[in-house]
Write a protein that holds these residues in place. Structure first.
Motif, PDB file in Angstrom:
ATOM      1  N   THR A  11       7.061  90.976 -33.585  1.00  0.00           N
ATOM      2  CA  THR A  11       7.635  91.335 -32.284  1.00  0.00           C
ATOM      3  C   THR A  11       6.616  92.005 -31.375  1.00  0.00           C
ATOM      4  O   THR A  11       6.930  92.355 -30.239  1.00  0.00           O
ATOM      5  N   ASP A  12       5.417  92.236 -31.900  1.00  0.00           N
ATOM      6  CA  ASP A  12       4.363  92.877 -31.120  1.00  0.00           C
ATOM      7  C   ASP A  12       4.057  92.010 -29.896  1.00  0.00           C
ATOM      8  O   ASP A  12       3.767  90.821 -30.012  1.00  0.00           O
ATOM      9  N   SER A  13       4.116  92.589 -28.712  1.00  0.00           N
ATOM     10  CA  SER A  13       3.901  91.836 -27.475  1.00  0.00           C
ATOM     11  C   SER A  13       2.501  91.279 -27.373  1.00  0.00           C
ATOM     12  O   SER A  13       2.233  90.381 -26.587  1.00  0.00           O
ATOM     13  N   ARG A  14       1.580  91.817 -28.158  1.00  0.00           N
ATOM     14  CA  ARG A  14       0.209  91.317 -28.129  1.00  0.00           C
ATOM     15  C   ARG A  14       0.059  90.020 -28.914  1.00  0.00           C
ATOM     16  O   ARG A  14      -0.950  89.334 -28.810  1.00  0.00           O
ATOM     17  N   VAL A  15       1.053  89.669 -29.736  1.00  0.00           N
ATOM     18  CA  VAL A  15       1.009  88.454 -30.541  1.00  0.00           C
ATOM     19  C   VAL A  15       1.522  87.286 -29.700  1.00  0.00           C
ATOM     20  O   VAL A  15       2.634  87.319 -29.193  1.00  0.00           O
ATOM     21  N   THR A  16       0.697  86.294 -29.523  1.00  0.00           N
ATOM     22  CA  THR A  16       1.091  85.112 -28.758  1.00  0.00           C
ATOM     23  C   THR A  16       1.350  83.956 -29.694  1.00  0.00           C
ATOM     24  O   THR A  16       0.827  83.910 -30.814  1.00  0.00           O
ATOM     25  N   ARG A  17       2.165  83.043 -29.248  1.00  0.00           N
ATOM     26  CA  ARG A  17       2.469  81.863 -30.058  1.00  0.00           C
ATOM     27  C   ARG A  17       2.530  80.645 -29.144  1.00  0.00           C
ATOM     28  O   ARG A  17       2.763  80.793 -27.936  1.00  0.00           O
ATOM     29  N   PRO A  18       2.313  79.455 -29.699  1.00  0.00           N
ATOM     30  CA  PRO A  18       2.394  78.256 -28.863  1.00  0.00           C
ATOM     31  C   PRO A  18       3.736  78.173 -28.158  1.00  0.00           C
ATOM     32  O   PRO A  18       4.766  78.582 -28.697  1.00  0.00           O
ATOM     33  N   ALA A  19       3.717  77.616 -26.946  1.00  0.00           N
ATOM     34  CA  ALA A  19       4.918  77.579 -26.122  1.00  0.00           C
ATOM     35  C   ALA A  19       6.036  76.759 -26.757  1.00  0.00           C
ATOM     36  O   ALA A  19       7.207  76.979 -26.475  1.00  0.00           O
ATOM     37  N   PHE A  20       5.701  75.786 -27.623  1.00  0.00           N
ATOM     38  CA  PHE A  20       6.727  74.904 -28.148  1.00  0.00           C
ATOM     39  C   PHE A  20       7.455  75.474 -29.364  1.00  0.00           C
ATOM     40  O   PHE A  20       8.452  74.922 -29.804  1.00  0.00           O
ATOM     41  N   TRP A  21       6.985  76.564 -29.942  1.00  0.00           N
ATOM     42  CA  TRP A  21       7.630  77.114 -31.130  1.00  0.00           C
ATOM     43  C   TRP A  21       8.986  77.692 -30.766  1.00  0.00           C
ATOM     44  O   TRP A  21       9.128  78.507 -29.862  1.00  0.00           O
ATOM     45  N   GLY A  22      10.006  77.272 -31.511  1.00  0.00           N
ATOM     46  CA  GLY A  22      11.334  77.826 -31.312  1.00  0.00           C
ATOM     47  C   GLY A  22      12.030  77.327 -30.064  1.00  0.00           C
ATOM     48  O   GLY A  22      13.049  77.879 -29.661  1.00  0.00           O
ATOM     49  N   THR A  23      11.511  76.306 -29.429  1.00  0.00           N
ATOM     50  CA  THR A  23      12.120  75.769 -28.208  1.00  0.00           C
ATOM     51  C   THR A  23      12.259  74.259 -28.310  1.00  0.00           C
ATOM     52  O   THR A  23      11.685  73.618 -29.189  1.00  0.00           O
ATOM     53  N   LEU A  24      13.024  73.699 -27.417  1.00  0.00           N
ATOM     54  CA  LEU A  24      13.139  72.251 -27.303  1.00  0.00           C
ATOM     55  C   LEU A  24      12.514  71.864 -25.972  1.00  0.00           C
ATOM     56  O   LEU A  24      13.152  71.956 -24.920  1.00  0.00           O
ATOM     57  N   PRO A  25      11.235  71.486 -25.961  1.00  0.00           N
ATOM     58  CA  PRO A  25      10.504  71.314 -24.701  1.00  0.00           C
ATOM     59  C   PRO A  25      10.993  70.114 -23.898  1.00  0.00           C
ATOM     60  O   PRO A  25      11.554  69.161 -24.431  1.00  0.00           O
ATOM     61  N   GLU A  26      10.736  70.177 -22.598  1.00  0.00           N
ATOM     62  CA  GLU A  26      10.981  69.038 -21.733  1.00  0.00           C
ATOM     63  C   GLU A  26       9.886  68.001 -21.947  1.00  0.00           C
ATOM     64  O   GLU A  26       8.810  68.301 -22.441  1.00  0.00           O
ATOM     65  N   ARG A  27      10.176  66.789 -21.523  1.00  0.00           N
ATOM     66  CA  ARG A  27       9.196  65.713 -21.610  1.00  0.00           C
ATOM     67  C   ARG A  27       8.248  65.804 -20.423  1.00  0.00           C
ATOM     68  O   ARG A  27       8.673  66.005 -19.290  1.00  0.00           O
ATOM     69  N   TRP A  28       6.957  65.619 -20.676  1.00  0.00           N
ATOM     70  CA  TRP A  28       5.960  65.655 -19.613  1.00  0.00           C
ATOM     71  C   TRP A  28       5.964  64.348 -18.835  1.00  0.00           C
ATOM     72  O   TRP A  28       6.018  63.254 -19.416  1.00  0.00           O
ATOM     73  N   THR A  29       5.902  64.454 -17.525  1.00  0.00           N
ATOM     74  CA  THR A  29       5.638  63.296 -16.669  1.00  0.00           C
ATOM     75  C   THR A  29       4.650  63.744 -15.592  1.00  0.00           C
ATOM     76  O   THR A  29       4.678  64.897 -15.153  1.00  0.00           O
ATOM     77  N   SER A  30       3.817  62.843 -15.168  1.00  0.00           N
ATOM     78  CA  SER A  30       2.810  63.189 -14.166  1.00  0.00           C
ATOM     79  C   SER A  30       3.437  63.409 -12.800  1.00  0.00           C
ATOM     80  O   SER A  30       2.808  64.010 -11.920  1.00  0.00           O
ATOM     81  N   ASP A  31       4.666  62.954 -12.582  1.00  0.00           N
ATOM     82  CA  ASP A  31       5.341  63.221 -11.315  1.00  0.00           C
ATOM     83  C   ASP A  31       5.729  64.690 -11.199  1.00  0.00           C
ATOM     84  O   ASP A  31       5.706  65.268 -10.114  1.00  0.00           O
ATOM     85  N   VAL A  32       6.094  65.294 -12.336  1.00  0.00           N
ATOM     86  CA  VAL A  32       6.534  66.685 -12.335  1.00  0.00           C
ATOM     87  C   VAL A  32       5.367  67.647 -12.505  1.00  0.00           C
ATOM     88  O   VAL A  32       5.291  68.689 -11.858  1.00  0.00           O
TER      89      VAL A  32
END
Length: 382
Positions: A11-32
């Motif tokens: 829970t330490d705020s200094r610890v970073t993790r990849p954005a996709f962990w624990g989430t359901l990411p959106e699909r990338w498109t070059s339009d967005v």
């Protein structure tokens, strides 16, 4: 070694993790999201690097193995578009990679090798392309590649490997020397993991290696029969320099292979000069003018150069420009790469593109001249 739990607080705020962990990411498109960030660079051979890209917003990539993306770069004050096949597997959707060979004199490949580092960003368009085994399912494949043409076939191989698809695949790759074989170790790893995946490397010469016990020379019909005795029964995908692909087509024709089961990647943008006239396109333009002599003719005005040309309604603007001797930047001439993208100051066109332009850009009045036929007189910001 186990780490003392007291020394690690998730829970330490200094610890970073990849954005996709624990989430359901959106699909990338070059339009967005137009810009991707380089997150890793890997040296594959002495003159080949793989560049790994991710979405700054943590979006995931969806593509078919064998497809490509278009890089939109600014080099020495000049806008340059270049297409590169995605070499990574679509089964690993959080990053994509392109694998680039440094071409002597190549503006884009040299710039990428010298400048693209982790943390750098670049504009990317796509994915696009029809050269993919996903659209031609088969029980048995033969992958044939030479040089950096290995990349789309590597994406296909990685996809089968990641999805535990032990499909019957023979992968024959040609290189200058053993040290020039791209992905050699990984291909051997895939082969060791799947009983029906086999590799064969063909090198023009031994080079500096003294321990090479593989085949030297060039791919030939007798050699192909040794590598894949049942090649006549396989769906074939081929990618490499134009002379290599021509040689492959010749030997397959000699064998009587059914061409409807043969697929090749038919462009190599790094070796094309952006404003060099394409003889075949020029001839097609002349034929189109003769065939559709009775069709409507429109005036195309190039605002910056103050040139005017006539364009038949059955011609693309690029064809008409080349026929009139107007030199315009272009590469693929198939609506894929975006090199010929321009702003239409006025007028309308019928455009049938293959992924080389964003819908947002179309809405803003942009067009690809290689696949646009005029519906009225045009004024082009060029």
């Amino acid at each position: 070694m186990m780490r003392d739990a007291a020394q690690f607080d998730p829970t330490d705020s200094r610890v970073t993790r990849p954005a996709f962990w624990g989430t359901l990411p959106e699909r990338w498109t070059s339009d967005v999201e137009e810009t991707l960030v380089c997150c890793h660079v890997r040296q594959e051979t002495h003159d080949v690097k793989s560049f790994f890209l991710r979405s700054p917003q943590g979006r995931t990539f969806s593509f078919e193995p064998g497809q490509f993306v278009t890089l939109e770069l600014e080099i020495d004050g000049e806008s340059v578009n270049r297409c590169y096949t995605i070499s990574s597997s679509p089964a690993r959707p959080h990053t994509i990679s392109i694998t680039v060979k440094r071409v002597p004199g190549g503006k884009v490949s040299n710039w990428l090798h010298d400048n693209l580092q982790p943390g750098a960003t670049l504009r990317v368009l796509g994915p696009a392309g029809e050269f993919t085994c996903a659209r031609h399912p088969a029980n048995k494949f033969l992958f044939l590649s030479a040089g950096s043409g290995v990349t789309p076939l590597m994406s296909m191989s990685r996809a089968h490997h990641d999805l535990a698809e032990d499909r019957d695949i023979v992968f024959a790759h040609s290189a200058r020397t053993p040290d020039d074989i791209i992905f050699a170790r990984e291909l051997e790893l895939i082969a060791s993991s799947h009983a029906h995946f086999r590799t064969a490397f063909v090198c023009e010469r031994v080079g500096a290696r003294t321990d090479w016990h593989g085949v030297t020379g060039f791919l030939s019909l007798p050699l192909l029969k040794l590598i894949a005795p049942d090649f006549m029964e396989r769906e074939i995908f081929c990618c490499g320099p134009a002379p290599y692909m021509q040689a492959v087509r010749n030997l397959l024709d000699e064998a009587g292979y059914a061409r409807e089961h043969y697929h090749e990647e038919s462009f190599s943008f790094e070796t094309l000069t952006a404003d060099e006239p394409d003889t075949q396109t020029h001839e097609l333009a002349q034929a189109a003018t003769q065939t559709f002599a009775d069709a409507t003719t429109y005036t195309i005005t190039f605002a910056k150069s103050r040139r005017e040309i006539a364009c038949n309604s059955q011609q693309t603007v690029l064809e008409a420009a080349r026929q009139a001797g107007v030199r315009l930047a272009s590469s693929c001439a198939q609506g894929m790469c975006g090199t010929c993208k321009v702003k239409l100051v006025s007028g309308q066109v019928e455009m049938k593109h293959s992924g080389g332009i964003r819908q947002r850009e179309i809405d803003q009045g942009m067009a690809l001249l290689c696949c646009s036929k005029p519906l009225s007189d045009l004024v082009v910001d060029k």
